[in-house]
Design an enzyme around this catalytic site. Sequence first.
Site, short mmCIF file in Angstrom:
data_model
loop_
_atom_site.label_atom_id
_atom_site.label_comp_id
_atom_site.label_asym_id
_atom_site.label_seq_id
_atom_site.Cartn_x
_atom_site.Cartn_y
_atom_site.Cartn_z
N PHE A 123 15.63 0.82 -6.40
CA PHE A 123 14.65 -0.15 -6.89
C PHE A 123 13.83 0.62 -7.92
O PHE A 123 13.00 1.47 -7.54
CB PHE A 123 13.79 -0.62 -5.71
CG PHE A 123 12.70 -1.57 -6.07
CD1 PHE A 123 12.96 -2.93 -6.24
CD2 PHE A 123 11.38 -1.14 -6.19
CE1 PHE A 123 11.94 -3.83 -6.54
CE2 PHE A 123 10.35 -2.02 -6.48
CZ PHE A 123 10.64 -3.37 -6.65
N PRO A 128 6.39 6.84 -15.52
CA PRO A 128 5.30 7.82 -15.66
C PRO A 128 3.94 7.16 -15.88
O PRO A 128 2.93 7.61 -15.36
CB PRO A 128 5.74 8.66 -16.86
CG PRO A 128 7.24 8.57 -16.86
CD PRO A 128 7.57 7.19 -16.33
N SER A 132 0.56 2.29 -9.82
CA SER A 132 -0.10 1.14 -9.17
C SER A 132 -0.17 -0.05 -10.12
O SER A 132 -0.03 -1.20 -9.70
CB SER A 132 -1.52 1.53 -8.74
OG SER A 132 -1.46 2.47 -7.68
N GLY A 244 9.50 -4.88 1.37
CA GLY A 244 9.50 -3.42 1.48
C GLY A 244 8.34 -2.91 2.31
O GLY A 244 8.47 -1.95 3.07
N ARG A 270 1.24 21.86 28.88
CA ARG A 270 0.40 22.99 28.46
C ARG A 270 -0.84 23.11 29.35
O ARG A 270 -1.59 22.15 29.53
CB ARG A 270 -0.02 22.75 27.01
CG ARG A 270 -1.07 23.68 26.49
CD ARG A 270 -0.48 24.95 25.97
NE ARG A 270 -1.47 25.73 25.24
CZ ARG A 270 -1.36 27.02 25.03
NH1 ARG A 270 -0.32 27.69 25.49
NH2 ARG A 270 -2.28 27.67 24.34
N GLN A 338 -3.66 18.64 16.28
CA GLN A 338 -4.86 19.11 16.98
C GLN A 338 -4.55 19.37 18.46
O GLN A 338 -4.96 20.38 19.03
CB GLN A 338 -5.98 18.06 16.83
CG GLN A 338 -7.35 18.57 17.17
CD GLN A 338 -7.81 19.65 16.20
OE1 GLN A 338 -7.29 19.78 15.09
NE2 GLN A 338 -8.76 20.46 16.63
N GLY A 342 -2.50 25.81 17.67
CA GLY A 342 -1.73 26.69 16.77
C GLY A 342 -0.25 26.35 16.74
O GLY A 342 0.40 26.46 15.70
N GLU A 365 5.48 2.28 -2.32
CA GLU A 365 5.52 0.81 -2.17
C GLU A 365 4.11 0.22 -2.14
O GLU A 365 3.83 -0.76 -1.44
CB GLU A 365 6.38 0.41 -0.97
CG GLU A 365 7.79 0.96 -1.15
CD GLU A 365 8.86 0.31 -0.32
OE1 GLU A 365 8.68 -0.85 0.06
OE2 GLU A 365 9.88 0.97 -0.09
N SER A 368 -2.53 2.72 -0.32
CA SER A 368 -3.46 2.00 0.57
C SER A 368 -4.48 1.21 -0.25
O SER A 368 -4.90 0.13 0.15
CB SER A 368 -4.19 3.00 1.48
OG SER A 368 -3.27 3.55 2.40
#
Length: 382
Positions: A123, A128, A132, A244, A270, A338, A342, A365, A368
């Site tokens: 599509f 360039p 939007s 889409g 954990r 989080q 680590g 697509e 936001s």
Amino acid sequence: MDFSLTDEQRMIQELARDFATEVLAPAAPIIDQTEEYPLENCRRMGELGLMGIDVPEEYGGTGADTVSYVVALEEVSKACAATGTIMSVNNSLVCHGLVIRGTPEQREEYLRPAASFERIGTFSLSEPEAGSDAASQRTRAVRDGNHYIVNGSKNFISSGSVADFHIVFCVTDPDVTPRHRGISCLLIDADTPGFSAGKPEEKLGIRAADTAALSFEDCRIPVSNRLGEEGEGFVIAMEVLDAGRIGIASQALGIGQAAFEASSEYALERQQFGKPLARHQAIQFMIADMATRLEAARLLTFRAAQMKQRKEMYTSEAAMAKLYASETAMWVTNKAIQIHGGYGYVREYEVERYLRDAKITEIYEGTSEVQRMVIARHLLRD
Ligand code: COS
């Protein structure tokens, strides 16, 4: 509204889940590193009917409904978001446009092989200077008898360097007002003289999903390869993007769900301060919020899918689903890191990939910000 799945929807969901778990999930971390396009897996998905799920059987598709598509795409994206991108683009952006606007000949030549993924399509809207602001197209198609001569370039095109044909938006009338009425849509084969595709982009996430720039130099395209009427290209692009956006919402959901499940499992295993993370309220609250947001995103996505299936207007609902699901995917994958601490930051655990993969769902697509424009215009129209 009834959001329970029918037998057929559940069957397609299980088919996708089995394939995703057995084949896609083991490959996902590898192709994330090698950036290798998962051609063979996608061809198998084509054989399984996952590449043209809501395409009618008479055009070579599976003939299932849009909710089946949504639940299958969530399963695929949960295992491998890069494959999810290819599946979403193929089902929504390539097949849907040909279903709604293709002539019988175009459906035979392009839709049938696309629905089984024997021929890969793209599509090709973004340029360039036209992201939007999709109406500011510069690729030009000049009529010459029974042909158009096409010159211009496209960028960030999914499957751009591997595709067999391209659905390309071009300006056929640069003088008309408003400018979007001067845009038309052409089907351009990749072996057309003057066409070339650039090298795949190196990306933050969905690294195995090929993304490339395209160039058109004096490409001669028969007028019979025009999708829709002259000047209808922009509206076709918008109609196709509505479909889409339901796909990208489902992809975001899959990525978020994967991060949520990895986090729940990790929290149960954990131990810190003498008990599992899952017994610490700080972690419980994160897990509860992750699950709640994902479920809300899923319901919005199902609603948009059901409306599309019923052939109602669903532009705003698709935008809401994509907006909420993509922002949820980012939020959830961030919390997943989080929770993992680590370990979440290193490649040994998959959550870092989920975060990298999630980011694109807020961008492609329609960003936001574009989704918010679409929703607000719908709510505030005269
Ligand atoms: N379905 C059908 N028609 C639509 C439509 C839709 N969802 N959305 C807009 N249209 C029609 C309008 O009705 C209008 O038609 P007419 O004036 O000819 O009657 C025409 O399209 C122009 O609409 P509008 O004035 O809203 O266009 P804008 O230039 O303001 O653009 C946005 C609107 C920003 C929503 C559009 O450019 C967009 O979606 N941009 C993002 C593009 C994108 O997603 N790019 C990603 C490419 S794929 S990775």
